[in-house]
Scaffold this motif. Sequence first.
Motif, mmCIF file in Angstrom:
data_model
loop_
_atom_site.group_PDB
_atom_site.id
_atom_site.type_symbol
_atom_site.label_atom_id
_atom_site.label_comp_id
_atom_site.label_asym_id
_atom_site.label_seq_id
_atom_site.Cartn_x
_atom_site.Cartn_y
_atom_site.Cartn_z
ATOM 1 N N SER A 1 0.864 -1.177 0.000
ATOM 2 C CA SER A 1 0.000 0.000 0.000
ATOM 3 C C SER A 1 0.895 1.219 0.000
ATOM 4 C CB SER A 1 -0.900 0.014 1.234
ATOM 5 O OG SER A 1 -1.356 1.332 1.454
ATOM 6 N N VAL A 2 0.474 2.256 -0.733
ATOM 7 C CA VAL A 2 1.311 3.454 -0.775
ATOM 8 C C VAL A 2 1.382 4.074 0.610
ATOM 9 C CG1 VAL A 2 1.797 5.490 -2.147
ATOM 10 C CG2 VAL A 2 0.235 3.795 -3.007
ATOM 11 N N ARG A 3 0.353 3.796 1.426
ATOM 12 C CA ARG A 3 0.319 4.386 2.757
ATOM 13 C C ARG A 3 1.205 3.629 3.752
ATOM 14 N NH1 ARG A 3 -5.929 6.175 2.947
ATOM 15 N NH2 ARG A 3 -5.861 5.202 0.902
ATOM 16 N N ALA A 4 1.587 2.414 3.349
ATOM 17 C CA ALA A 4 2.415 1.621 4.265
ATOM 18 C C ALA A 4 3.786 2.262 4.422
ATOM 19 C CB ALA A 4 2.551 0.203 3.726
ATOM 20 N N GLU A 5 4.446 1.954 5.533
ATOM 21 C CA GLU A 5 5.795 2.457 5.777
ATOM 22 C C GLU A 5 6.723 1.978 4.665
ATOM 23 O OE1 GLU A 5 7.485 4.075 8.638
ATOM 24 O OE2 GLU A 5 5.453 4.896 8.687
ATOM 25 N N SER A 6 7.572 2.874 4.187
ATOM 26 C CA SER A 6 8.542 2.421 3.195
ATOM 27 C C SER A 6 9.910 3.001 3.536
ATOM 28 C CB SER A 6 8.117 2.848 1.796
ATOM 29 O OG SER A 6 8.027 4.253 1.737
ATOM 30 N N LYS A 7 10.937 2.248 3.194
ATOM 31 C CA LYS A 7 12.305 2.665 3.482
ATOM 32 C C LYS A 7 12.930 3.297 2.254
ATOM 33 C CE LYS A 7 14.888 -0.687 4.904
ATOM 34 N NZ LYS A 7 14.083 -1.908 5.001
ATOM 35 N N PHE A 8 13.815 4.255 2.489
ATOM 36 C CA PHE A 8 14.583 4.844 1.399
ATOM 37 C C PHE A 8 15.710 3.880 1.044
ATOM 38 C CE2 PHE A 8 17.773 7.639 -0.451
ATOM 39 C CZ PHE A 8 16.986 8.399 -1.314
ATOM 40 N N VAL A 9 15.753 3.448 -0.215
ATOM 41 C CA VAL A 9 16.748 2.435 -0.575
ATOM 42 C C VAL A 9 17.748 2.942 -1.610
ATOM 43 C CG1 VAL A 9 15.290 0.476 -0.007
ATOM 44 C CG2 VAL A 9 15.208 1.454 -2.315
ATOM 45 N N GLY A 10 17.697 4.250 -1.909
ATOM 46 C CA GLY A 10 18.652 4.783 -2.877
ATOM 47 C C GLY A 10 18.428 4.207 -4.258
ATOM 48 N N ILE A 11 19.524 3.869 -4.922
ATOM 49 C CA ILE A 11 19.384 3.408 -6.301
ATOM 50 C C ILE A 11 19.271 1.891 -6.385
ATOM 51 C CG2 ILE A 11 20.562 5.409 -7.305
ATOM 52 C CD1 ILE A 11 22.999 3.456 -7.696
ATOM 53 N N ALA A 12 18.982 1.244 -5.261
ATOM 54 C CA ALA A 12 18.901 -0.224 -5.265
ATOM 55 C C ALA A 12 17.893 -0.734 -6.281
ATOM 56 C CB ALA A 12 18.544 -0.727 -3.875
ATOM 57 N N ASN A 13 16.730 -0.043 -6.372
ATOM 58 C CA ASN A 13 15.707 -0.463 -7.332
ATOM 59 C C ASN A 13 16.234 -0.415 -8.761
ATOM 60 O OD1 ASN A 13 13.720 -0.985 -5.485
ATOM 61 N ND2 ASN A 13 12.932 1.125 -5.524
ATOM 62 N N TYR A 14 16.977 0.665 -9.055
ATOM 63 C CA TYR A 14 17.500 0.812 -10.416
ATOM 64 C C TYR A 14 18.463 -0.311 -10.739
ATOM 65 C CZ TYR A 14 15.257 5.328 -10.767
ATOM 66 O OH TYR A 14 14.318 6.304 -10.839
ATOM 67 N N LEU A 15 19.331 -0.648 -9.762
ATOM 68 C CA LEU A 15 20.276 -1.743 -9.985
ATOM 69 C C LEU A 15 19.524 -3.043 -10.208
ATOM 70 C CD1 LEU A 15 23.017 -0.865 -7.339
ATOM 71 C CD2 LEU A 15 23.059 -0.481 -9.824
ATOM 72 N N GLN A 16 18.464 -3.251 -9.377
ATOM 73 C CA GLN A 16 17.703 -4.488 -9.509
ATOM 74 C C GLN A 16 17.011 -4.586 -10.873
ATOM 75 O OE1 GLN A 16 14.762 -5.173 -6.430
ATOM 76 N NE2 GLN A 16 13.776 -6.715 -7.728
ATOM 77 N N VAL A 17 16.373 -3.460 -11.280
ATOM 78 C CA VAL A 17 15.637 -3.473 -12.551
ATOM 79 C C VAL A 17 16.592 -3.634 -13.723
ATOM 80 C CG1 VAL A 17 14.293 -2.042 -14.132
ATOM 81 C CG2 VAL A 17 13.635 -2.202 -11.726
ATOM 82 N N LEU A 18 17.696 -2.878 -13.706
ATOM 83 C CA LEU A 18 18.621 -2.937 -14.840
ATOM 84 C C LEU A 18 19.331 -4.281 -14.925
ATOM 85 C CD1 LEU A 18 20.071 0.684 -14.732
ATOM 86 C CD2 LEU A 18 18.614 -0.311 -16.496
ATOM 87 N N GLY A 19 19.370 -5.013 -13.801
ATOM 88 C CA GLY A 19 19.982 -6.331 -13.821
ATOM 89 C C GLY A 19 18.981 -7.452 -14.064
ATOM 90 N N ASP A 20 17.719 -7.072 -14.288
ATOM 91 C CA ASP A 20 16.653 -8.068 -14.413
ATOM 92 C C ASP A 20 16.512 -8.521 -15.863
ATOM 93 O OD1 ASP A 20 14.364 -9.537 -14.467
ATOM 94 O OD2 ASP A 20 13.022 -7.878 -13.995
ATOM 95 N N THR A 21 17.085 -9.671 -16.181
ATOM 96 C CA THR A 21 17.020 -10.141 -17.567
ATOM 97 C C THR A 21 15.799 -11.017 -17.811
ATOM 98 O OG1 THR A 21 18.464 -11.945 -16.938
ATOM 99 C CG2 THR A 21 19.500 -10.063 -18.027
#
Lengths: 307, 289
Positions: free
Chosen positions: A57-77
């Motif tokens: 949920s967008v309302r749920a607590e979320s952590k700041f993870v920096g560019i981790a998402n970008y690394l994960q997505v760009l490495g997702d083959t």
Amino acid sequence: MIGTVTTRPTAWSTYSAWANRHRKWFFAAPAMIFVGLLIVVPLAWTVYLSLTDSQGSVRAESKFVGIANYLQVLGDTERFWPAVLRTFTFTGGAVATEMVLGMGIALLLWRPFKGEKWVRVAILLPLVATPVAVGMMWRLIFDPNIGFANQLLSWFGIPAQPWLSGQTTALPTLIFVDVWQWTPMVVLILLAGLTSLSEEPDEAARVDGANAWQRFRYVTLPLLRSTVVVAIVLRGIDALKTFDILYSTKGKGGGSFHEVETLNVYAFGLSFDYNDYGISSTVLILFFLLIIVLMWMVTHRRKGDES
Amino acid sequence: MTAAVTAQAVPEPTTRRRRRKSRAYPIFRVVVLTTTVLLFIAPLMWMLVASFKTNVDIYDSSKTFVFTPTMDNYSNVLGRNNYFDFIFNSFWVALWSTVFSLILGVPAAYAMSRFSMNRSAMVVLMARIIPGVSLLVPWYFIFANMRLVGGFAVLILSHMFVALPLIVYIMMSFFDSLPTELEDAAQVDGLTPIGAFLRISLPLSVPGLATAGILSFIFSWNNFMFALVLAGASTKTLPVAIFNFVSYASIDWGGLMAASVVVTVPIMVIALFTQKYIVAGLTAGATKG
């Protein structure tokens, strides 16, 4: 202003004078503010979300993870890069076919003839048809068991094809559907460009003995370049973002093998089927950058050529 | 800007150029154009024909062309599934998103055209480039907090996001082609600049307004993604209703085709009567270079 009766400025006339003095922004600001609120704010939010692990949920607590998402997505083959490839295949295949067919039809319609009106009406119909209904229509026609497409093939002795339900045939079939619906758009744009061309260059080339192909290749096409670029940009943007016909024919995730999952469908699924907002926002930002870079390349090349 | 305008400017092709053409070309042209028209029309006809068939007939390949037409699909769809509500929803959302976008967009386009506000125009036109999905998540969150999700307001707002850039784009190229002399004369005669816009430019812009309005209505009517996420059970628009048709295990093809005809026919009728405006709008700015 001697001799005129000076009236006491009322609230209205003060306001009117102010509005007239600042009419530039008085006129433009409401639309700009609307667009700003509806686009810039969500876009900024998307950038923020792409840097967090927001999920569920967008309302749920979320952590700041920096560019981790970008690394994960760009490495997702498994999902991301195939989706990029499909987006390119779909857009490239559809827009290229539409440009070639559209140019052909526009050239045929160029000079006035009897019945022109009917042809124009006919090509307008696919263009205004509701994409979801178009998807459903082709879904019936391409149904492997009861569809007309396979019936047509059987008359010529060609074996039945899986069309939309095939893992390798689904994307080409959907390119065909896109071509069916949007070639008319290219025809209309190119026709508007052709009609605005002057006759002299073509006439001069004819006098010089150029044949039809040479006149097209060396006279008409260069004169039409800016219109062609406009057509490619307009169609390209829409083709990259195609969603309706993909989602209405193949449903969530672009089919069970993700065979038609383009970036837009992928991002939609991440957001609304899996509620994986962080990753989804990352995909969207990358997608947005991709569109901008592509469009910049198309329009920039034109300017470079002209100067 | 418009096909109509350019058509006037270009003289009719001379008969001189026809003379040297061989006989083959006219025949080739008729054959190819006829085929093209058939390819564009045939699938739509197929949808129409299937909507008059029973599901048994649709599954029977011997009844491809010969069958007993039935109205059952239409009476089923329109009778049982609240389709009149969905038609109204689609119409209502398209109408108001168009009206509000015109109110916001036309003056903006005017200012952007007259004052060459290219950078501001770029901001508005950005909306044509951004993938709609990236706006949906924040919108959903914001509108859910305002308890607007599922209501008409949020649908109208989201469709305005498509309509407004379209209207600004079309009207900018319209105002670019509208001469300023009349406005200037009106101002000399004592009208304020805004008065000149309201009383002179706006009445002269009726063809442009019609173009922008019709296209914006069509785009809103056809929009699927925003309503898919933001519409509630009672504000569902036609494309979403059609999509929900196939979420069941077996597809009621006859009903699905009838529903698809119901959504496409109104828009095609509008298109037939306003062909000139639609073409003008779709090709706006294409020939400016």
